[in-house]
Design a protein around this motif. Structure first.
Motif, short mmCIF file in Angstrom:
data_model
loop_
_atom_site.label_atom_id
_atom_site.label_comp_id
_atom_site.label_asym_id
_atom_site.label_seq_id
_atom_site.Cartn_x
_atom_site.Cartn_y
_atom_site.Cartn_z
N LEU A 155 90.09 -1.59 76.61
CA LEU A 155 91.30 -0.86 76.95
C LEU A 155 92.46 -1.58 76.27
O LEU A 155 92.64 -2.79 76.44
CB LEU A 155 91.51 -0.82 78.47
N ARG A 156 93.20 -0.84 75.47
CA ARG A 156 94.31 -1.41 74.69
C ARG A 156 95.62 -0.71 75.04
O ARG A 156 95.63 0.42 75.51
CB ARG A 156 94.05 -1.23 73.19
N ARG A 157 96.72 -1.42 74.73
CA ARG A 157 98.06 -0.83 74.86
C ARG A 157 98.81 -1.11 73.56
O ARG A 157 98.80 -2.22 73.05
CB ARG A 157 98.80 -1.42 76.05
N ARG A 158 99.44 -0.08 73.05
CA ARG A 158 100.31 -0.20 71.88
C ARG A 158 101.62 0.46 72.30
O ARG A 158 101.67 1.68 72.49
CB ARG A 158 99.72 0.51 70.67
N GLY A 159 102.64 -0.34 72.49
CA GLY A 159 103.89 0.20 73.02
C GLY A 159 103.65 0.71 74.43
O GLY A 159 103.12 0.01 75.27
N ARG A 160 103.97 1.95 74.69
CA ARG A 160 103.74 2.54 76.02
C ARG A 160 102.40 3.25 76.11
O ARG A 160 102.00 3.73 77.16
CB ARG A 160 104.87 3.50 76.37
N TRP A 161 101.65 3.31 75.01
CA TRP A 161 100.42 4.09 74.92
C TRP A 161 99.19 3.25 75.26
O TRP A 161 98.94 2.23 74.63
CB TRP A 161 100.28 4.63 73.49
N GLU A 162 98.42 3.68 76.26
CA GLU A 162 97.16 3.04 76.60
C GLU A 162 96.02 3.91 76.10
O GLU A 162 96.08 5.13 76.19
CB GLU A 162 97.03 2.86 78.11
N TYR A 163 94.97 3.24 75.58
CA TYR A 163 93.84 4.00 75.03
C TYR A 163 92.58 3.14 75.07
O TYR A 163 92.63 1.92 75.12
CB TYR A 163 94.12 4.47 73.61
N ALA A 164 91.44 3.83 75.04
CA ALA A 164 90.14 3.16 74.98
C ALA A 164 89.73 3.02 73.53
O ALA A 164 90.02 3.88 72.70
CB ALA A 164 89.10 3.97 75.74
N GLU A 165 89.07 1.91 73.25
CA GLU A 165 88.58 1.66 71.90
C GLU A 165 87.09 1.33 71.98
O GLU A 165 86.68 0.52 72.80
CB GLU A 165 89.34 0.49 71.28
N ARG A 166 86.30 1.98 71.15
CA ARG A 166 84.86 1.68 71.08
C ARG A 166 84.69 0.32 70.42
O ARG A 166 85.32 0.03 69.41
CB ARG A 166 84.14 2.73 70.23
N ASN A 167 83.82 -0.51 70.98
CA ASN A 167 83.57 -1.83 70.40
C ASN A 167 82.55 -1.79 69.27
O ASN A 167 82.43 -2.74 68.53
CB ASN A 167 83.12 -2.81 71.48
N ASN A 168 81.79 -0.69 69.18
CA ASN A 168 80.90 -0.54 68.02
C ASN A 168 81.70 0.17 66.93
O ASN A 168 82.35 1.17 67.20
CB ASN A 168 79.63 0.25 68.38
N PRO A 169 81.68 -0.33 65.73
CA PRO A 169 82.57 0.21 64.69
C PRO A 169 82.21 1.60 64.19
O PRO A 169 83.04 2.28 63.61
CB PRO A 169 82.44 -0.81 63.55
N GLY A 170 80.99 2.06 64.43
CA GLY A 170 80.55 3.33 63.85
C GLY A 170 80.88 4.57 64.64
O GLY A 170 80.73 5.68 64.14
#
Length: 191
Positions: free
Chosen positions: A27-42
Protein backbone atom coordinates in the motif's frame (compact mmCIF):
# COMPACT_ATOMS: atom_id res chain seq x y z
CA UNK A 1 -7.02 14.77 -26.90
CA UNK A 2 -3.30 14.09 -27.05
CA UNK A 3 -2.08 12.52 -23.74
CA UNK A 4 1.21 14.40 -24.10
CA UNK A 5 -0.56 17.77 -23.83
CA UNK A 6 -2.67 16.94 -20.75
CA UNK A 7 -1.37 18.77 -17.66
CA UNK A 8 0.23 16.52 -15.03
CA UNK A 9 -1.54 16.67 -11.64
CA UNK A 10 0.56 17.94 -8.70
CA UNK A 11 0.47 14.55 -6.90
CA UNK A 12 2.26 12.89 -9.83
CA UNK A 13 5.59 14.38 -8.69
CA UNK A 14 5.14 13.79 -4.95
CA UNK A 15 7.40 11.35 -3.12
CA UNK A 16 6.09 7.80 -2.67
CA UNK A 17 5.50 6.64 0.90
CA UNK A 18 5.08 2.94 1.76
CA UNK A 19 2.19 2.46 4.19
CA UNK A 20 2.33 -1.35 4.24
CA UNK A 21 4.32 -4.03 2.45
CA UNK A 22 3.04 -7.59 2.22
CA UNK A 23 4.10 -10.64 0.22
CA UNK A 24 1.99 -9.88 -2.88
CA UNK A 25 0.76 -6.30 -2.38
CA UNK A 26 2.03 -3.04 -0.96
CA UNK A 27 0.00 0.00 0.00
CA UNK A 28 1.56 3.27 -1.15
CA UNK A 29 0.76 6.97 -0.89
CA UNK A 30 1.82 9.62 -3.39
CA UNK A 31 0.62 13.02 -2.27
CA UNK A 32 -3.00 12.52 -1.22
CA UNK A 33 -3.44 9.40 -3.40
CA UNK A 34 -3.34 5.93 -1.83
CA UNK A 35 -3.03 2.86 -4.05
CA UNK A 36 -2.09 -0.81 -4.05
CA UNK A 37 1.00 -1.98 -5.86
CA UNK A 38 1.68 -5.55 -6.98
CA UNK A 39 5.01 -6.81 -5.66
CA UNK A 40 5.49 -9.11 -8.65
CA UNK A 41 6.69 -7.00 -11.57
CA UNK A 42 4.74 -8.82 -14.29
CA UNK A 43 1.18 -8.14 -13.20
CA UNK A 44 -1.47 -10.70 -14.12
CA UNK A 45 -2.80 -12.51 -17.16
CA UNK A 46 -6.34 -13.56 -18.12
CA UNK A 47 -6.66 -16.49 -20.50
CA UNK A 48 -9.32 -16.57 -23.20
CA UNK A 49 -9.79 -20.30 -23.74
CA UNK A 50 -12.31 -22.10 -25.96
CA UNK A 51 -12.45 -25.89 -26.20
CA UNK A 52 -12.63 -27.74 -29.54
CA UNK A 53 -16.38 -28.13 -28.78
CA UNK A 54 -16.71 -24.29 -28.79
CA UNK A 55 -17.10 -24.05 -25.01
CA UNK A 56 -15.56 -21.14 -23.11
CA UNK A 57 -13.65 -22.05 -19.96
CA UNK A 58 -14.64 -20.21 -16.80
CA UNK A 59 -13.40 -20.88 -13.28
CA UNK A 60 -15.30 -20.57 -10.03
CA UNK A 61 -13.60 -19.94 -6.71
CA UNK A 62 -14.11 -18.27 -3.35
CA UNK A 63 -12.39 -14.89 -3.03
CA UNK A 64 -11.61 -13.92 0.55
CA UNK A 65 -11.25 -10.20 -0.28
CA UNK A 66 -14.94 -9.93 -1.20
CA UNK A 67 -16.19 -12.93 0.88
CA UNK A 68 -17.95 -14.35 -2.14
CA UNK A 69 -17.71 -17.03 -4.82
CA UNK A 70 -16.72 -15.57 -8.17
CA UNK A 71 -16.88 -16.59 -11.80
CA UNK A 72 -13.75 -15.61 -13.72
CA UNK A 73 -11.76 -16.64 -16.74
CA UNK A 74 -8.62 -18.65 -15.94
CA UNK A 75 -6.01 -16.17 -14.74
CA UNK A 76 -2.98 -15.73 -12.57
CA UNK A 77 -0.01 -13.70 -11.53
CA UNK A 78 2.99 -13.40 -13.81
CA UNK A 79 6.34 -14.23 -12.22
CA UNK A 80 4.92 -15.37 -8.90
CA UNK A 81 6.91 -18.62 -8.77
CA UNK A 82 10.28 -18.53 -6.99
CA UNK A 83 13.08 -17.99 -9.50
CA UNK A 84 10.65 -16.99 -12.27
CA UNK A 85 10.38 -13.23 -11.69
CA UNK A 86 11.14 -12.57 -15.38
CA UNK A 87 8.41 -14.96 -16.62
CA UNK A 88 6.51 -13.65 -19.66
CA UNK A 89 2.73 -13.18 -19.70
CA UNK A 90 2.38 -15.90 -22.33
CA UNK A 91 4.39 -18.49 -20.35
CA UNK A 92 2.35 -17.63 -17.24
CA UNK A 93 -0.86 -17.98 -19.28
CA UNK A 94 0.08 -21.48 -20.43
CA UNK A 95 1.01 -22.49 -16.87
CA UNK A 96 -2.15 -21.05 -15.30
CA UNK A 97 -4.42 -22.52 -17.99
CA UNK A 98 -3.23 -26.05 -17.26
CA UNK A 99 -3.09 -25.55 -13.49
CA UNK A 100 -6.60 -24.12 -13.21
CA UNK A 101 -8.50 -25.94 -15.97
CA UNK A 102 -6.51 -29.06 -16.86
CA UNK A 103 -6.21 -27.90 -20.49
CA UNK A 104 -3.01 -27.36 -22.45
CA UNK A 105 -2.84 -25.24 -25.61
CA UNK A 106 -0.62 -25.60 -28.65
CA UNK A 107 -0.48 -21.85 -29.28
CA UNK A 108 -0.92 -18.74 -27.16
CA UNK A 109 -1.35 -15.18 -28.44
CA UNK A 110 -1.10 -11.81 -26.69
CA UNK A 111 -4.31 -9.78 -27.18
CA UNK A 112 -4.23 -6.65 -24.99
CA UNK A 113 -2.86 -5.20 -21.76
CA UNK A 114 -4.19 -2.50 -19.47
CA UNK A 115 -4.71 -1.53 -15.82
CA UNK A 116 -6.97 -3.69 -13.66
CA UNK A 117 -8.24 -0.69 -11.70
CA UNK A 118 -6.25 2.44 -12.54
CA UNK A 119 -7.70 4.49 -9.67
CA UNK A 120 -6.71 1.92 -7.05
CA UNK A 121 -3.80 -0.19 -8.26
CA UNK A 122 -0.65 -0.26 -10.36
CA UNK A 123 -1.49 -3.80 -11.51
CA UNK A 124 -1.48 -4.37 -15.24
CA UNK A 125 -3.50 -7.22 -16.72
CA UNK A 126 -2.74 -8.89 -20.03
CA UNK A 127 -5.30 -10.86 -22.02
CA UNK A 128 -3.98 -13.91 -23.87
CA UNK A 129 -5.86 -16.17 -26.30
CA UNK A 130 -5.17 -19.91 -25.98
CA UNK A 131 -5.61 -21.96 -29.17
CA UNK A 132 -6.01 -25.68 -29.89
CA UNK A 133 -6.86 -26.86 -26.39
CA UNK A 134 -6.32 -30.46 -25.28
CA UNK A 135 -7.52 -31.83 -21.93
CA UNK A 136 -4.52 -33.24 -20.01
CA UNK A 137 -5.68 -33.19 -16.39
CA UNK A 138 -8.39 -32.30 -13.91
CA UNK A 139 -7.41 -28.69 -13.20
CA UNK A 140 -8.68 -27.18 -9.97
CA UNK A 141 -5.66 -25.03 -9.18
CA UNK A 142 -2.67 -25.62 -6.95
CA UNK A 143 -2.69 -26.81 -3.32
CA UNK A 144 -3.82 -23.36 -2.10
CA UNK A 145 -6.83 -23.17 -4.45
CA UNK A 146 -10.21 -24.86 -4.77
CA UNK A 147 -11.24 -24.08 -8.34
CA UNK A 148 -14.28 -25.48 -10.13
CA UNK A 149 -14.10 -25.42 -13.94
CA UNK A 150 -17.13 -24.55 -16.06
CA UNK A 151 -17.28 -25.25 -19.80
CA UNK A 152 -20.02 -23.06 -21.26
CA UNK A 153 -21.16 -23.03 -24.90
CA UNK A 154 -19.81 -19.83 -26.41
CA UNK A 155 -23.15 -18.57 -27.72
CA UNK A 156 -24.70 -19.00 -24.23
CA UNK A 157 -21.83 -17.45 -22.25
CA UNK A 158 -23.31 -13.98 -21.64
CA UNK A 159 -26.69 -15.33 -20.50
CA UNK A 160 -24.94 -17.96 -18.35
CA UNK A 161 -22.90 -15.26 -16.59
CA UNK A 162 -25.98 -13.13 -15.87
CA UNK A 163 -27.78 -16.24 -14.54
CA UNK A 164 -24.86 -16.90 -12.15
CA UNK A 165 -25.02 -13.25 -11.02
CA UNK A 166 -28.74 -13.69 -10.28
CA UNK A 167 -27.79 -16.70 -8.11
CA UNK A 168 -25.44 -14.50 -6.06
CA UNK A 169 -22.07 -15.12 -7.69
CA UNK A 170 -19.74 -12.18 -8.22
CA UNK A 171 -19.06 -11.85 -11.94
CA UNK A 172 -15.82 -10.13 -12.87
CA UNK A 173 -16.74 -7.42 -15.42
CA UNK A 174 -13.50 -8.16 -17.31
CA UNK A 175 -15.23 -11.34 -18.49
CA UNK A 176 -17.36 -9.28 -20.84
CA UNK A 177 -14.24 -7.68 -22.31
CA UNK A 178 -12.89 -11.21 -22.74
CA UNK A 179 -16.05 -12.29 -24.56
CA UNK A 180 -15.72 -9.26 -26.87
CA UNK A 181 -12.08 -10.11 -27.58
CA UNK A 182 -13.06 -13.69 -28.44
CA UNK A 183 -15.49 -12.43 -31.07
CA UNK A 184 -13.53 -9.48 -32.46
CA UNK A 185 -9.79 -9.99 -31.93
CA UNK A 186 -7.61 -12.93 -32.84
CA UNK A 187 -4.94 -14.10 -35.16
CA UNK A 188 -3.29 -10.69 -34.68
CA UNK A 189 -6.14 -8.69 -36.23
CA UNK A 190 -9.25 -6.85 -35.12
CA UNK A 191 -12.27 -8.20 -36.98
Amino acid sequence: MNPDTVPTPPDAHAAVETLYEGRWLSLRRRGRWEYAERNNPGGAVIILAVTPEDRILFVEQYRVSILQRTIEMPAGLIGDIAGQADESALIAAERELEEETGYRCSRIEFIHQGPSSSGMSTEMIAFARAWDLVKVGEGGGDESEDILVHEVPRREAGAWLFARAAEGYSIDPKLFAGLWFLEHVGGGVVR
